[in-house]
Design a protein around this motif. Structure first.
Motif, PDB file in Angstrom:
ATOM      1  N   TYR A  36      71.559  38.142  63.982  1.00 40.63           N
ATOM      2  CA  TYR A  36      70.560  38.433  62.964  1.00 40.63           C
ATOM      3  C   TYR A  36      69.249  38.870  63.612  1.00 40.63           C
ATOM      4  CZ  TYR A  36      73.660  36.160  59.608  1.00 40.63           C
ATOM      5  OH  TYR A  36      74.739  35.839  58.811  1.00 40.63           O
ATOM      6  N   LEU A  37      68.579  39.765  62.911  1.00 47.72           N
ATOM      7  CA  LEU A  37      67.247  40.202  63.306  1.00 47.72           C
ATOM      8  C   LEU A  37      66.265  39.685  62.270  1.00 47.72           C
ATOM      9  CD1 LEU A  37      65.646  42.044  65.339  1.00 47.72           C
ATOM     10  CD2 LEU A  37      65.855  43.854  63.627  1.00 47.72           C
ATOM     11  N   TYR A  38      65.194  39.012  62.735  1.00 47.75           N
ATOM     12  CA  TYR A  38      64.256  38.376  61.823  1.00 47.75           C
ATOM     13  C   TYR A  38      62.898  39.076  61.844  1.00 47.75           C
ATOM     14  CZ  TYR A  38      67.717  34.644  61.777  1.00 47.75           C
ATOM     15  OH  TYR A  38      68.884  33.937  61.642  1.00 47.75           O
ATOM     16  N   LYS A  39      62.107  38.762  60.824  1.00 44.95           N
ATOM     17  CA  LYS A  39      60.773  39.347  60.719  1.00 44.95           C
ATOM     18  C   LYS A  39      59.925  39.017  61.948  1.00 44.95           C
ATOM     19  CE  LYS A  39      60.430  39.485  55.651  1.00 44.95           C
ATOM     20  NZ  LYS A  39      59.697  38.997  54.457  1.00 44.95           N
ATOM     21  N   SER A  40      60.105  37.812  62.451  1.00 42.63           N
ATOM     22  CA  SER A  40      59.320  37.406  63.621  1.00 42.63           C
ATOM     23  C   SER A  40      59.628  38.288  64.835  1.00 42.63           C
ATOM     24  CB  SER A  40      59.596  35.947  63.970  1.00 42.63           C
ATOM     25  OG  SER A  40      60.982  35.739  64.203  1.00 42.63           O
ATOM     26  N   ASP A  41      60.858  38.826  64.910  1.00 39.21           N
ATOM     27  CA  ASP A  41      61.219  39.737  65.996  1.00 39.21           C
ATOM     28  C   ASP A  41      60.455  41.050  65.878  1.00 39.21           C
ATOM     29  OD1 ASP A  41      63.167  37.983  67.116  1.00 39.21           O
ATOM     30  OD2 ASP A  41      64.541  38.557  65.519  1.00 39.21           O
ATOM     31  N   LEU A  42      60.205  41.452  64.631  1.00 40.68           N
ATOM     32  CA  LEU A  42      59.520  42.722  64.397  1.00 40.68           C
ATOM     33  C   LEU A  42      58.024  42.631  64.679  1.00 40.68           C
ATOM     34  CD1 LEU A  42      61.260  43.806  61.061  1.00 40.68           C
ATOM     35  CD2 LEU A  42      61.826  44.508  63.388  1.00 40.68           C
ATOM     36  N   GLN A  43      57.465  41.430  64.574  1.00 40.90           N
ATOM     37  CA  GLN A  43      56.033  41.260  64.800  1.00 40.90           C
ATOM     38  C   GLN A  43      55.640  41.663  66.224  1.00 40.90           C
ATOM     39  OE1 GLN A  43      53.865  40.561  62.438  1.00 40.90           O
ATOM     40  NE2 GLN A  43      55.528  40.394  60.943  1.00 40.90           N
ATOM     41  N   LYS A  44      56.599  41.518  67.150  1.00 46.96           N
ATOM     42  CA  LYS A  44      56.305  41.801  68.560  1.00 46.96           C
ATOM     43  C   LYS A  44      56.094  43.286  68.827  1.00 46.96           C
ATOM     44  CE  LYS A  44      59.418  37.982  69.714  1.00 46.96           C
ATOM     45  NZ  LYS A  44      60.705  37.625  70.342  1.00 46.96           N
ATOM     46  N   ILE A  45      56.618  44.133  67.934  1.00 46.51           N
ATOM     47  CA  ILE A  45      56.555  45.573  68.201  1.00 46.51           C
ATOM     48  C   ILE A  45      55.469  46.281  67.405  1.00 46.51           C
ATOM     49  CG2 ILE A  45      59.024  45.635  68.705  1.00 46.51           C
ATOM     50  CD1 ILE A  45      59.366  47.004  65.937  1.00 46.51           C
TER      51      ILE A  45
END
Length: 290
Positions: A36-45
């Motif tokens: 799974y890919l989470y919103k928190s992963d997207l915050q880094k980019i």
């Protein structure tokens, strides 16, 4: 007694209810298989200064790339043998260990190692290893001046430049703002290829005709006139002068010092771990019995 049992049951129910209260689970934005890919992963980019429209493009591209990577990874696991996967896992573990240990060693080196190299140490090393410092291209010491086509005082500039006595140097320094380009620092070694690039009319084919020791020459093109005086020349395969290679010499000395420093650091850490009983090697019982 009855009230006592009621209290126990009530307390048990309360505890049981708390056991089943789970932390809120983050909502995923994408899934590939069990990954799974989470919103928190997207915050880094995401960059704070990026627009909403650009953010959407960045996020969509990231999700697509992430999905492709996960799909390829899953397919790889299916098609690779267990032995190959185990080999890759060992490589990953080693790479992870190298990242941590190298970062630690670099930090210790930056904090504790002496990074100064004296001129005496550099010269001593150079003299001991002079044969290793051979030139792979010609070097020259030159001075030059470039004036525009039709420059009114070209004769005075030429005379001052060729004589280059105290009066000539003073005249040239006072006229610097009128020149298109110039360099009067003729005590520094430069690559002949750099001179060829800088002065129109010079080529790799004719440079030996012009770039000769104690030689003055003049070249011109549609943009201006170049006056050049060559003071010294060192040919390819000759020993490079210390002043030209001293940055390399100091770098070599520091690299050797760094290797020795890290070697001693590793030994000291191992000795300390052994002394504190944090590290020990167990004897093979079978060998001991023999």
């Amino acid at each position: 007694m009855h009230k006592f049992f009621i209290l126990i049951i009530t307390a048990t129910l309360l505890v049981s209810c708390n056991l089943f209260v789970s932390e809120p689970v983050e909502e995923p934005v994408a899934r590939v298989g069990e990954n799974y890919l989470y919103k928190s992963d997207l915050q880094k980019i995401l960059n704070k200064n990026i627009t909403a429209e650009d953010s959407l493009i960045v996020v969509n591209n990231y999700i697509q790339n992430w999905a492709q990577e996960q799909i390829l990874l899953e397919r790889a696991k299916i098609n690779l043998t267990e032995a190959k996967q185990a080999q890759f896992e060992d490589l990953v573990k080693q790479y992870r260990a190298d990242l941590y240990t190298n970062a630690y060693k670099e930090g210790i080196v930056a904090k504790s190692m002496d990074t100064s190299v004296s001129e005496e140490a550099a010269e001593s090393f150079y003299e001991a290893h002079k044969n290793n410092f051979k030139l792979n291209e010609d070097l020259v010491k030159i001075r030059y001046v470039n004036v525009s086509e039709g420059y009114p005082d070209i004769k005075m500039v030429r005379e001052a430049f060729k004589k280059y006595d105290e009066d000539g140097r003073m005249y040239l320094q006072n006229s610097e703002l009128k020149f298109r380009a110039y360099s009067f620092n003729d005590s520094v070694w430069v690559k002949s290829s750099s001179v060829v690039k800088k002065i129109p009319g010079l080529t790799l084919e004719n440079k030996d005709e012009y770039l000769k020791k104690s030689h003055f020459f003049e070249l011109s093109d549609s943009l201006g006139v170049y006056l050049v005086t060559v003071n010294e020349v060192l040919n390819r395969s000759q020993t490079a002068p210390l002043e030209y290679v001293i940055p390399t010499v100091k770098k070599i000395i520091l690299n050797k010092r760094k290797l020795e420093f890290i070697k001693n650091l590793e030994k000291d850490l191992l000795d300390e771990a052994t002394r504190k009983k944090e590290f020990e090697v167990f004897e093979n019982k079978k060998n001991k019995q023999k």
